[in-house]
Design a protein around this motif. Structure first.
Motif, short mmCIF file in Angstrom:
data_model
loop_
_atom_site.label_atom_id
_atom_site.label_comp_id
_atom_site.label_asym_id
_atom_site.label_seq_id
_atom_site.Cartn_x
_atom_site.Cartn_y
_atom_site.Cartn_z
N GLY A 28 0.78 -1.24 -0.20
CA GLY A 28 -0.03 0.03 0.26
C GLY A 28 0.92 1.48 0.13
N LYS A 29 -0.02 2.50 -0.02
CA LYS A 29 0.90 3.64 0.07
C LYS A 29 1.71 3.98 1.32
CE LYS A 29 -1.88 7.03 -1.35
NZ LYS A 29 -2.79 8.42 -1.40
N GLY A 30 1.42 3.47 2.24
CA GLY A 30 2.32 3.70 3.63
C GLY A 30 3.69 3.01 3.23
N ALA A 31 3.76 1.94 2.52
CA ALA A 31 5.14 1.19 2.29
C ALA A 31 5.92 2.18 1.43
CB ALA A 31 5.02 -0.17 1.82
N TRP A 32 5.15 2.67 0.57
CA TRP A 32 5.87 3.62 -0.36
C TRP A 32 6.47 4.89 0.34
CZ3 TRP A 32 7.50 2.99 -5.27
CH2 TRP A 32 7.09 2.08 -5.96
N ILE A 33 5.71 5.59 1.26
CA ILE A 33 6.12 6.63 1.90
C ILE A 33 7.14 6.15 2.64
CG2 ILE A 33 5.44 8.25 3.76
CD1 ILE A 33 2.41 8.30 2.36
N ALA A 34 7.02 4.92 3.58
CA ALA A 34 8.15 4.36 4.36
C ALA A 34 9.31 4.24 3.67
CB ALA A 34 7.61 3.26 5.20
N LEU A 38 12.75 6.46 4.58
CA LEU A 38 14.07 5.60 4.67
C LEU A 38 15.22 5.90 3.65
CD1 LEU A 38 12.86 1.95 5.76
CD2 LEU A 38 13.94 3.78 7.27
N GLY A 39 14.61 6.26 2.13
CA GLY A 39 15.68 6.43 1.27
C GLY A 39 16.27 7.75 1.71
N PHE A 40 15.62 9.12 2.23
CA PHE A 40 15.97 10.18 2.61
C PHE A 40 16.96 10.14 3.83
CE2 PHE A 40 12.57 12.28 0.08
CZ PHE A 40 13.22 13.30 -0.47
N ILE A 41 16.78 9.44 4.87
CA ILE A 41 17.72 8.98 6.06
C ILE A 41 18.73 8.37 5.79
CG2 ILE A 41 17.87 7.75 8.15
CD1 ILE A 41 14.69 8.17 8.71
N PHE A 42 18.81 7.36 4.80
CA PHE A 42 20.30 7.00 4.44
C PHE A 42 21.11 7.26 3.18
CE2 PHE A 42 17.51 3.39 6.60
CZ PHE A 42 18.34 3.44 7.75
N PHE A 43 20.25 7.78 2.31
CA PHE A 43 20.90 8.28 1.15
C PHE A 43 19.96 9.17 0.43
CE2 PHE A 43 22.91 7.86 -3.10
CZ PHE A 43 24.12 8.54 -2.89
N VAL A 46 18.28 8.86 -3.23
CA VAL A 46 17.06 7.59 -3.33
C VAL A 46 16.06 8.19 -2.82
CG1 VAL A 46 16.53 5.35 -2.38
CG2 VAL A 46 19.08 6.03 -2.99
N GLY A 47 15.79 8.82 -1.59
CA GLY A 47 14.51 9.35 -1.24
C GLY A 47 13.98 10.25 -2.29
N LEU A 48 14.74 11.14 -2.81
CA LEU A 48 14.34 12.22 -4.08
C LEU A 48 13.87 11.50 -5.00
CD1 LEU A 48 14.39 15.22 -4.39
CD2 LEU A 48 16.44 15.06 -5.44
N ALA A 49 14.60 10.36 -5.75
CA ALA A 49 14.26 9.65 -6.89
C ALA A 49 12.68 8.85 -6.43
CB ALA A 49 15.38 8.36 -6.95
N LEU A 50 12.71 8.31 -5.22
CA LEU A 50 11.44 7.68 -5.05
C LEU A 50 10.24 8.74 -4.94
CD1 LEU A 50 12.13 5.17 -2.29
CD2 LEU A 50 11.27 4.64 -4.42
N LEU A 51 10.51 9.95 -4.31
CA LEU A 51 9.59 10.94 -4.52
C LEU A 51 8.99 11.31 -5.86
CD1 LEU A 51 7.57 13.00 -2.92
CD2 LEU A 51 9.71 14.67 -2.77
N ALA A 52 10.10 11.40 -6.67
CA ALA A 52 9.67 11.91 -7.94
C ALA A 52 8.96 10.81 -8.53
CB ALA A 52 11.11 12.16 -8.74
N TYR A 53 9.28 9.51 -8.43
CA TYR A 53 8.75 8.65 -9.05
C TYR A 53 7.38 8.42 -8.54
CZ TYR A 53 7.27 3.72 -10.54
OH TYR A 53 6.77 2.64 -10.95
#
Length: 137
Positions: A28-34, A38-43, A46-53
């Protein structure tokens, strides 16, 4: 050693990226947000790429959960074995996609008309203010 018969078909295994996307869709959507957080926290890239996607694929702004959308997508591509029904289903889905496209185009025209009306109102008010300023001087 096992051998493949003519009835068995080889289905290529989806890439790790497709498997990950399907897994997140199931959760679900919660997993995408999590995953994004996590992508923003670790690198952060990756978080930015996931947000854009998520924005590009409209996962961020849909009212439906990603899991339901993924299951619906799988149901539309699966063959029932009944060619008449499959043809009817394909025609109905094509028609519904066309109606959805037309409706989205209508909404876009409606938004454009509203934006134009608001802009015209702003310009009229601005012209009235500037006319009032020149009359006072």
């Amino acid at each position: 050693m096992t051998t493949m018969t003519s009835e068995q078909t080889y289905a290529p295994r989806p890439s790790w990226l497709a498997r990950t996307e399907n897994w997140l869709d199931e959760k679900g959507k919660g997993a995408w947000i999590a995953a994004m957080v996590l992508g923003f926290i670790f690198f952060w890239p990756v978080g930015l790429a996931l947000l854009a996607y998520m924005i590009w694929s409209k996962r961020m702004f849909t009212g439906k959960s990603c899991a339901r959308r993924g299951k619906a997508r799988m149901m539309t591509t699966r063959s029932t074995g009944n060619s008449a029904f499959d043809a009817y289903k394909a025609d109905t889905l094509r028609r519904l996609e066309e109606e959805q496209h037309n409706f989205e185009a209508f909404l876009e025209r409606l938004r454009d008309a509203k934006d134009k009306a608001e802009f015209d109102q702003f310009m009229d008010e601005r012209a009235k203010r500037s006319d009032g300023d020149t009359a006072e001087a």
